[in-house]
Structure formats: C-alpha cells, structure tokens
Scaffold this motif. Structure first.
Motif, mmCIF file in Angstrom:
data_model
loop_
_atom_site.group_PDB
_atom_site.id
_atom_site.type_symbol
_atom_site.label_atom_id
_atom_site.label_comp_id
_atom_site.label_asym_id
_atom_site.label_seq_id
_atom_site.Cartn_x
_atom_site.Cartn_y
_atom_site.Cartn_z
ATOM 1 N N ALA A 34 0.834 -1.197 0.000
ATOM 2 C CA ALA A 34 0.000 0.000 0.000
ATOM 3 C C ALA A 34 0.873 1.254 0.000
ATOM 4 C CB ALA A 34 -0.934 -0.008 1.207
ATOM 5 N N GLY A 35 1.979 1.215 0.753
ATOM 6 C CA GLY A 35 2.881 2.353 0.787
ATOM 7 C C GLY A 35 3.558 2.603 -0.546
ATOM 8 N N VAL A 36 4.035 1.522 -1.192
ATOM 9 C CA VAL A 36 4.674 1.667 -2.501
ATOM 10 C C VAL A 36 3.669 2.206 -3.516
ATOM 11 C CG1 VAL A 36 5.702 0.403 -4.432
ATOM 12 C CG2 VAL A 36 6.434 -0.086 -2.094
ATOM 13 N N SER A 37 2.452 1.697 -3.467
ATOM 14 C CA SER A 37 1.410 2.185 -4.385
ATOM 15 C C SER A 37 1.161 3.669 -4.180
ATOM 16 C CB SER A 37 0.112 1.404 -4.170
ATOM 17 O OG SER A 37 0.301 0.027 -4.447
ATOM 18 N N MET A 38 1.148 4.098 -2.922
ATOM 19 C CA MET A 38 0.953 5.516 -2.613
ATOM 20 C C MET A 38 2.137 6.342 -3.128
ATOM 21 S SD MET A 38 0.412 7.194 1.160
ATOM 22 C CE MET A 38 0.400 8.958 1.405
ATOM 23 N N SER A 39 3.358 5.833 -2.933
ATOM 24 C CA SER A 39 4.552 6.548 -3.394
ATOM 25 C C SER A 39 4.543 6.708 -4.909
ATOM 26 C CB SER A 39 5.818 5.796 -2.958
ATOM 27 O OG SER A 39 5.947 5.775 -1.551
ATOM 28 N N MET A 40 4.209 5.634 -5.629
ATOM 29 C CA MET A 40 4.190 5.703 -7.086
ATOM 30 C C MET A 40 3.059 6.607 -7.579
ATOM 31 S SD MET A 40 6.805 4.087 -7.989
ATOM 32 C CE MET A 40 6.506 4.117 -9.759
ATOM 33 N N ALA A 41 1.913 6.549 -6.897
ATOM 34 C CA ALA A 41 0.794 7.414 -7.292
ATOM 35 C C ALA A 41 1.153 8.878 -7.111
ATOM 36 C CB ALA A 41 -0.450 7.060 -6.480
ATOM 37 N N ASP A 42 1.879 9.196 -6.040
ATOM 38 C CA ASP A 42 2.311 10.576 -5.822
ATOM 39 C C ASP A 42 3.342 10.993 -6.857
ATOM 40 O OD1 ASP A 42 0.642 10.975 -3.687
ATOM 41 O OD2 ASP A 42 2.166 10.582 -2.162
ATOM 42 N N SER A 43 4.258 10.051 -7.201
ATOM 43 C CA SER A 43 5.323 10.365 -8.149
ATOM 44 C C SER A 43 4.773 10.621 -9.543
ATOM 45 C CB SER A 43 6.346 9.229 -8.193
ATOM 46 O OG SER A 43 7.450 9.576 -9.002
ATOM 47 N N PHE A 44 3.775 9.823 -9.950
ATOM 48 C CA PHE A 44 3.146 10.007 -11.255
ATOM 49 C C PHE A 44 1.693 10.437 -11.046
ATOM 50 C CE2 PHE A 44 6.645 7.084 -12.122
ATOM 51 C CZ PHE A 44 7.229 7.667 -13.230
ATOM 52 N N ALA A 45 1.540 11.566 -10.401
ATOM 53 C CA ALA A 45 0.216 12.060 -10.028
ATOM 54 C C ALA A 45 -0.573 12.495 -11.257
ATOM 55 C CB ALA A 45 0.361 13.235 -9.063
ATOM 56 N N PRO A 46 -1.910 12.457 -11.164
ATOM 57 C CA PRO A 46 -2.733 12.956 -12.274
ATOM 58 C C PRO A 46 -2.439 14.423 -12.561
ATOM 59 C CG PRO A 46 -4.066 11.750 -10.672
ATOM 60 C CD PRO A 46 -2.720 11.939 -10.051
ATOM 61 N N ALA A 47 -2.694 14.823 -13.778
ATOM 62 C CA ALA A 47 -2.431 16.203 -14.174
ATOM 63 C C ALA A 47 -3.308 17.170 -13.387
ATOM 64 C CB ALA A 47 -2.703 16.377 -15.667
ATOM 65 N N PRO A 48 -2.790 18.353 -13.058
ATOM 66 C CA PRO A 48 -3.623 19.355 -12.387
ATOM 67 C C PRO A 48 -4.849 19.692 -13.229
ATOM 68 C CG PRO A 48 -1.305 20.017 -12.417
ATOM 69 C CD PRO A 48 -1.422 18.825 -13.306
ATOM 70 N N THR A 49 -5.950 19.958 -12.579
ATOM 71 C CA THR A 49 -7.186 20.275 -13.302
ATOM 72 C C THR A 49 -7.058 21.559 -14.108
ATOM 73 O OG1 THR A 49 -8.019 21.389 -11.317
ATOM 74 C CG2 THR A 49 -8.640 19.090 -11.629
ATOM 75 N N THR A 50 -6.128 22.412 -13.745
ATOM 76 C CA THR A 50 -5.930 23.671 -14.473
ATOM 77 C C THR A 50 -5.398 23.436 -15.870
ATOM 78 O OG1 THR A 50 -3.745 23.827 -13.448
ATOM 79 C CG2 THR A 50 -5.535 25.045 -12.410
ATOM 80 N N ALA A 51 -4.893 22.201 -16.139
ATOM 81 C CA ALA A 51 -4.305 21.915 -17.446
ATOM 82 C C ALA A 51 -5.288 21.239 -18.393
ATOM 83 C CB ALA A 51 -3.083 21.022 -17.267
ATOM 84 N N SER A 52 -6.573 21.279 -18.085
ATOM 85 C CA SER A 52 -7.546 20.506 -18.842
ATOM 86 C C SER A 52 -7.923 21.135 -20.184
ATOM 87 C CB SER A 52 -8.818 20.312 -18.000
ATOM 88 O OG SER A 52 -9.384 21.569 -17.669
ATOM 89 N N ASP A 53 -7.673 22.410 -20.379
ATOM 90 C CA ASP A 53 -8.098 23.079 -21.598
ATOM 91 C C ASP A 53 -6.949 23.144 -22.598
ATOM 92 O OD1 ASP A 53 -9.715 26.275 -22.365
ATOM 93 O OD2 ASP A 53 -9.234 24.534 -23.608
ATOM 94 N N ALA A 54 -6.937 22.244 -23.574
ATOM 95 C CA ALA A 54 -5.837 22.153 -24.535
ATOM 96 C C ALA A 54 -5.715 23.406 -25.390
ATOM 97 C CB ALA A 54 -6.018 20.933 -25.433
ATOM 98 N N ARG A 55 -6.816 24.163 -25.528
ATOM 99 C CA ARG A 55 -6.766 25.347 -26.391
ATOM 100 C C ARG A 55 -5.827 26.414 -25.831
ATOM 101 N NH1 ARG A 55 -13.080 26.372 -26.443
ATOM 102 N NH2 ARG A 55 -12.618 25.904 -24.266
ATOM 103 N N ALA A 56 -5.551 26.348 -24.543
ATOM 104 C CA ALA A 56 -4.690 27.354 -23.925
ATOM 105 C C ALA A 56 -3.212 26.979 -23.990
ATOM 106 C CB ALA A 56 -5.097 27.548 -22.458
ATOM 107 N N TRP A 57 -2.927 25.777 -24.484
ATOM 108 C CA TRP A 57 -1.541 25.325 -24.468
ATOM 109 C C TRP A 57 -0.750 25.921 -25.619
ATOM 110 C CZ3 TRP A 57 -3.197 19.554 -23.805
ATOM 111 C CH2 TRP A 57 -3.647 19.367 -22.488
ATOM 112 N N PRO A 58 0.525 26.227 -25.365
ATOM 113 C CA PRO A 58 1.368 26.790 -26.422
ATOM 114 C C PRO A 58 1.596 25.784 -27.549
ATOM 115 C CG PRO A 58 2.340 27.111 -24.240
ATOM 116 C CD PRO A 58 1.213 26.152 -24.075
ATOM 117 N N THR A 59 1.912 26.297 -28.732
ATOM 118 C CA THR A 59 2.251 25.439 -29.863
ATOM 119 C C THR A 59 3.722 25.043 -29.780
ATOM 120 O OG1 THR A 59 2.780 27.367 -31.202
ATOM 121 C CG2 THR A 59 0.525 26.523 -31.322
ATOM 122 N N GLY A 60 4.085 24.016 -30.533
ATOM 123 C CA GLY A 60 5.470 23.563 -30.546
ATOM 124 C C GLY A 60 6.388 24.589 -31.199
ATOM 125 N N PRO A 61 7.688 24.432 -31.045
ATOM 126 C CA PRO A 61 8.644 25.389 -31.612
ATOM 127 C C PRO A 61 8.640 25.359 -33.135
ATOM 128 C CG PRO A 61 9.779 23.446 -30.759
ATOM 129 C CD PRO A 61 8.360 23.313 -30.345
#
Length: 463
Positions: A34-61
């Motif tokens: 359970a501890g390892v699962s928690m550690s890995m979940a924290d390390s690869f946490a879900p994306a912040p909800t503020t990043a949900s709108d792809a239209r606001a993301w910058p374009t590639g170089p």
C-alpha cells in the motif's frame, strides 16, 4: 497423552503457528505494498485540473532548416523526468540540433517526481510530415514499457529506426526497446537493478553491466537516469563533432566526463545500504510535502534534479510543482504544467525553487505566496559551486533536510557519481524506519489473531 494424540496436537499446533506466521508476513507485505502504491501514485500524479483546456496550451517550436532533428519520446502514461529532460537539454544546447518532444497523444503527460509535461507533437504528426522525421530518437524509461498501451510507441520507434534514425535508450527505456525487438542480437545496457530481470525476460539481448553507455550500430543504450546525459553527449560527438560535444559537456560539468573518456562505471548491486530506498518507498506516511517552484527559463536538468531528489527517486517527500501560472517554459522550450499558487497553500511544508541563485529573480507572485503561507523561499542553486552538475546542490539539500543515507541511495539509484559531494545532516531516515517497525508490530499482532480466536472459542465452549 498417547503418541497418536501427541502427534495430532503437534500437527495442529504447527498449523496454527504457520497460519499466524503467514498472516504476519501477509499483513506486513500488504502495508508495504500500500505504501509503494501511494509513493508511485504521488510520483506520477494525475495532471492538475488547471491543465484541462488544450486550447490554452502553447504550440510547438518553429522548425528551422538544415539541423539534425532529435525527437525525445514522452509516454502519455508516465516517463522518468531526467531521462526526458537531460538528453533534451544536451541536444537543445547546440544550434546544430533541432529538438522536439513527441507522444502518442498531445495531452499532459506525467513525469516522475510529480511533474507534468506537454509534448510538442504526436506520433501521427511525424508520420504525416507535419514535423520532420527525426535523425535521433531518445527513449526514456516509461511506466508500462511492454504493455499494450505503449504498442503504438514501440512500433513508431522501430519504424523510425528502419528509416535510418539513431536510437538512444536511456535507463530502463531499454526495456521498451527490448520489448519492440529492436535490441535482439545487440549489446545493450540499462539501469543496474533491472539488468537481472531483463536477462531473463529478453534473453536475445546481450546485456552488459558496468557501462555508462553501450553503442551497437545505430542503437545506443545507457545506464540509469543521469547516464542519459553522457549518452546524449556521445551522440552529439558522433553527429556534430568533438568540439561541440566538448563545449556542451564542459558547461554541464557531469562528474568524471571527458571527451572520449572511459565508459566503465561501478557495476552496482543491491546491498543493505540500499534499505533507505525501500523504507522511503514502502512507508511514505507522515512525510513532508515539498513545493517545487518553477520559474520561466529554468534549466531542464536543474528542474529534473529537484523532481527526482525530493520525490521521484528518493520518495522522501510528497512533491507539488508550483508556478505563478498554469504553465512554465524551460530554458530550451519544454512546457511544464504547474499548479498556480493562487490562494491555496497546497499543504506545502517546504518551498524550494531549483536553478535559481538569487531570491530576487523568483517571480513576485511565488515570493508573495510563500510569505503569505509563512514559508521561506529556499534556493538549492544558491549553494551551487562553480563547475557543478545540477544534481549536486539538490543532493546536498536532500541530505540536510532528510538524511545522508537517503541522499546517497538517491545518487546510486540515479546512477550518479557522488563521491565528490560532502553531505551533512542526519545519518538515517528515522521516520520511515519507525513506521516500518510499527507496521512490523501490527503484523506480529495480526499473526497472533488466529490463536487468540481459537482460545476465545475454547473459553466460550468451556463456559
């Protein structure tokens, strides 16, 4: 008591003892899992909800002409931060290269240590000519290298190699290459703790221990995590010349690196000294939360070192990546997703800003947020000595605020040469150790549960 009855009593007694022992072991393993699962979940946490709108993301170089093109692969499921960011930094430092990140889908992709990255392009865009075919493909360690979710990625890499691209597999990125069949019949290396299992699972590959990198034709594989820096410098040397590799390598100051230097490194194995790694990963409760503040223009290796040292490799803390806005652009154009500070404290106990030597250069909004939450703005980079690699100041900071053993094992599991570092701080990770002792005590108590139940039933029958 007859011999037969005594024998039955011994067998029953042994059965209860075995049942209790098994229950104790299972209880302890369950807590640790359970501890390892928690550690890995924290390390690869879900994306912040503020990043949900792809239209606001910058374009590639924009794509310049006449350059050697490098595609750094990013898994949508999760990649090791330094495996992605260190080679990107090496190639992007040269005007002879054009570097972009690519993933199966253009969506926020987790990096180890709680970070998130927005890939520049998709695999399909490369195939249809929206972005140039790469001359070099960099493959990091990903969370599911042999799984069905990465099938498209494996096929894409093999196809790029078939079309003439060089492939650089960093750390356990070699497993994704092995699972694709690209390493069959080749010499290859990987992160030291994985080579044993790789030898069993991919016997057609000639796995090598104790090598910083191994080149076989147009495929180069490296040892763990920070070794991708050296592997990338080798590819720069091959494609852009000794002078360009020497210039970039001098600026990076990776310990012990020299142009055309030896590739031999210590062939690490698990030892008792690695116990802090297991303790921190298996017993993460009550650990502190480190806020990693990012500013625009942060060096990619400085940022990656913070992600790994505080969370991704050490598991000594929960990490939260913070910024004055929802996105931060690194020195060479990587777009990282951050949680805007706003009014929330995010549960942060320490606030660390990597790659910055003077607090006056930290965004005013970050400093205001820290002041409001009664946190000091800590700058590991402020203690950086001339000619040091980006991992040095954060490892020293980790030792001071956690313990020396955790810092040392973090360097080992990053395959980073750290003998030159002077570390100060506690000697051992006592928080996770005491939690492990408490878990063992609970597990022993669970082991006596069958005997206690049996005795209670006997008393009820007697009554």
């Amino acid at each position: 008591m007859s011999r037969l009855k005594r024998g039955r009593w011994v067998v029953r007694r042994a059965g209860w003892v075995l049942m209790g022992t098994a229950l104790s072991v299972a209880s302890f393993a369950g807590i640790a899992f359970a501890g390892v699962s928690m550690s890995m979940a924290d390390s690869f946490a879900p994306a912040p909800t503020t990043a949900s709108d792809a239209r606001a993301w910058p374009t590639g170089p924009a794509v310049p002409t006449g350059r050697i093109t490098v595609a750094v692969v990013v898994s949508n499921e999760g990649s090791v931060a330094t495996d992605v960011m260190a080679p990107y930094r090496v190639f992007a430092e040269s005007e002879k290269f054009f570097v972009y990140t690519v993933a199966a889908e253009r969506r926020v992709s987790p990096l180890s240590g709680g970070a998130h990255l927005l890939p520049d392009h998709t695999l399909a865009e490369v195939g249809t000519g929206v972005i140039p075919e790469p001359d070099v493909v960099v493959v990091p360690a990903v969370t599911e290298p042999a799984g069905a979710k990465e099938a498209r990625l494996r096929e894409w890499i093999v196809d790029r190699h078939r079309k003439g691209a060089r492939v650089l597999g960093v750390c356990a990125g070699s497993e994704l290459l092995a699972a694709s069949g690209l390493l069959d019949g080749r010499d290859a290396t990987s992160f030291w703790s994985n080579i044993g299992s790789f030898q069993r699972n991919y016997p057609r590959v000639n796995w090598k221990r104790g090598q910083r990198y191994v080149a076989d034709g147009r495929v180069t594989t490296t040892a763990g995590v920070t070794s991708g820096t050296v592997g990338a410098l080798r590819v720069v040397e091959e494609l852009a010349g000794n002078g360009e590799a020497a210039r970039i390598g001098k600026g990076l100051s990776y310990p012990g690196w020299t142009l055309d230097g030896p590739t031999t490194i210590p062939a690490n194995h698990l030892t008792l000294g690695d116990l802090p790694y297991a303790l921190n990963a298996g017993f993460p409760w009550l650990r502190s939360t480190v806020g990693i503040g990012l500013v625009d223009g942060v060096d990619e290796i400085d940022a990656a070192a913070a992600f790994e040292a505080y969370g991704g490799v050490s598991f000594s803390a929960r990490t939260v990546v913070l910024g004055s806005r929802g996105t931060v652009t690194t020195r060479h154009g990587l777009v990282l997703i951050a949680q805007p500070t706003g009014s929330s404290s995010h549960g942060v106990d320490r606030f660390v800003v990597p790659g910055v030597a003077d607090v006056s250069t930290v965004d005013t909004s970050l400093r205001t947020w820290a002041h409001r939450n009664k946190l000091a703005v800590e700058l590991p980079g402020g203690g950086r000595h001339a000619g040091e690699f980006g991992f040095d100041p954060v490892l020293r900071d980790l030792a001071r605020h956690s313990d020396r053993s955790t810092a040392q094992v973090t360097a080992k599991f990053s395959e980073y040469p750290s003998a030159h570092l002077t570390l100060t701080g506690a000697a051992w990770p006592w928080r996770s150790t005491l939690l492990a002792v408490a878990a063992a005590a609970v597990s022993v108590g669970a082991g006596f549960l069958p005997t206690a139940i049996r005795r209670a039933v006997r008393r009820l029958r007697a009554a």
